[in-house]
Design a protein around this motif. Sequence first.
Motif: not given
Length: 533
Positions: A416-423, A453-456, A488-490
């Motif tokens: 429910p509260y994922p950390d978007q700052a890390v993959a 995490n593409p953003a990271v 991919g972004n992996v």
Amino acid sequence: MIATPLHRRTLFRAAGAAALLAGLPAAQRAAAAEEQGLALGAATPFSYDLLTARAQALAAQPYQPPYRPAPEIVEAIDYDAHGKIKFKTDLAPYADGTGAYPATFFHLGRFFGEAVRMNLVVGDDSREILYRPRYFDMPEDSPARKLPADSGFAGFRLQESNKRDDWRTQDWVAFLGASYFRAIGALGQYGMSARGIAIDVAVKGSPEEFPIFTQFFIAEAPDPAQPVVVCALLDGPSVSGAYRFTLHRTEGVVMEVEAAVFLRKAVTRLGLAPLTSMFWYGEYGRGRMLDWRPEVHDSDGLAIWTAGGERIWRPLNNPREIMVSSFGGDSPRGFGLMQRDRNFDHYLDGVFYDRRPSVWVEPLAPLGRGAIQLVELPTDDEIHDNIVAFWVPEDRPAAGSRLDLSYRLHWLADEPYPDQAVARTIATRMGRGGEPGKPRPPGVYKIVAEFDNPAVMRQIPYGVFPDVVVTASRGTIVRPFSEPVPNGNVWRATFDLAVDGTDPVELRLFLRLNDKPLTETWLYQFHPEPPPA
């Protein structure tokens, strides 16, 4: 007591039926009314505080096992026979609109033979639903027909809102067996379970204890947007307790759990907010002839959000022997057993393992010092739940202790509260170590963790390779490196582990760039293969 609309509508399904009964003597009216619907006991005062006082009083008395009617007959109600016994949905409380979510009931059977009492709550009173065999459709030759008239129920479930045309065939939460309960997630599938409490799981020389929810008290929710409140009385040889579940039918299901637990005696391993799941094998740990499917599991990892903010991912194992892992510290912000892999092609199974819910425990009150413990048991089939995770307080509660719990369970597709700052980890892989084209040395294993995490990951400059920060509790780490996965972004972290013997190896890894973590922390308990016979 004056009958409420619930009681009238439950016992008299139509105004015409009531009119027909009006001219009968009182005894005949009561008998005829019962034939029209559920039989209810006398109204008694009810509140969560009264239930808590009752649990506390129980803990001060010697334990009395629950009623088990005709065990030899119940034993004959096996899985197939039990599946043919269906509660009549026309009799479901709230089916007529007095509440939004009708309740239906489970019959006793081989795997749940203790009688559980069901009660309906209206206002400040509750009334017990008196068991009658006629509530259930069952085959003429069903062993259940031989049970005594006072046998009782095994559990219950809540159907979807009665505003939906398919509510009779669709349910969203179920309480059945000991203190087990489960809910569907955002993808509409049941999977893993939760429990009220876990007692002495995997304690050597001490059998596990399974306390039982002996009574349930179900309140109506007049509108689908409102939660359903269910209270339960827990009892077992070592503990008693009062529980209040506030059940929200959201995108998936969200439950607030409040409990007061009283110890009759000290417990070696007291597991709070326990989760139970199944892991047979994933993209790793699968023998070539084990099964035709690529992966089989309800959950693929334990996720932890520590008090200090670190995100941890621990892939699950199906070990050769029982293993207990402990992740200690101050009150965590949350933990859960997750099903991250949502690709159907990774399972290829019509039971839809790709849709199984992830369940996250969110403490609503500090847990104090202690540890999240993960118990992994060996299994050779998907029919056995072999994974348990729970919180264990550092100070072992003594007999006579009271524990007050408050937490939230999220039955969703993701945290429910994922950390978007890390993959985060999306795969763990392993095989023979060494270099291609050269003899593969014994005792060397290649281990791979993949992060996405593409953003990271898009922030990594072209031609720059993050550091692989990896440690092992024993053995030697060889040739660690990172690389992007094509198309991919992996990003992939790869290393060889050279190790002797078969004792487990605790591994810890993350990717770092410019002294800053790019990924969550990957922890894994690696079990080296025994040498060939």
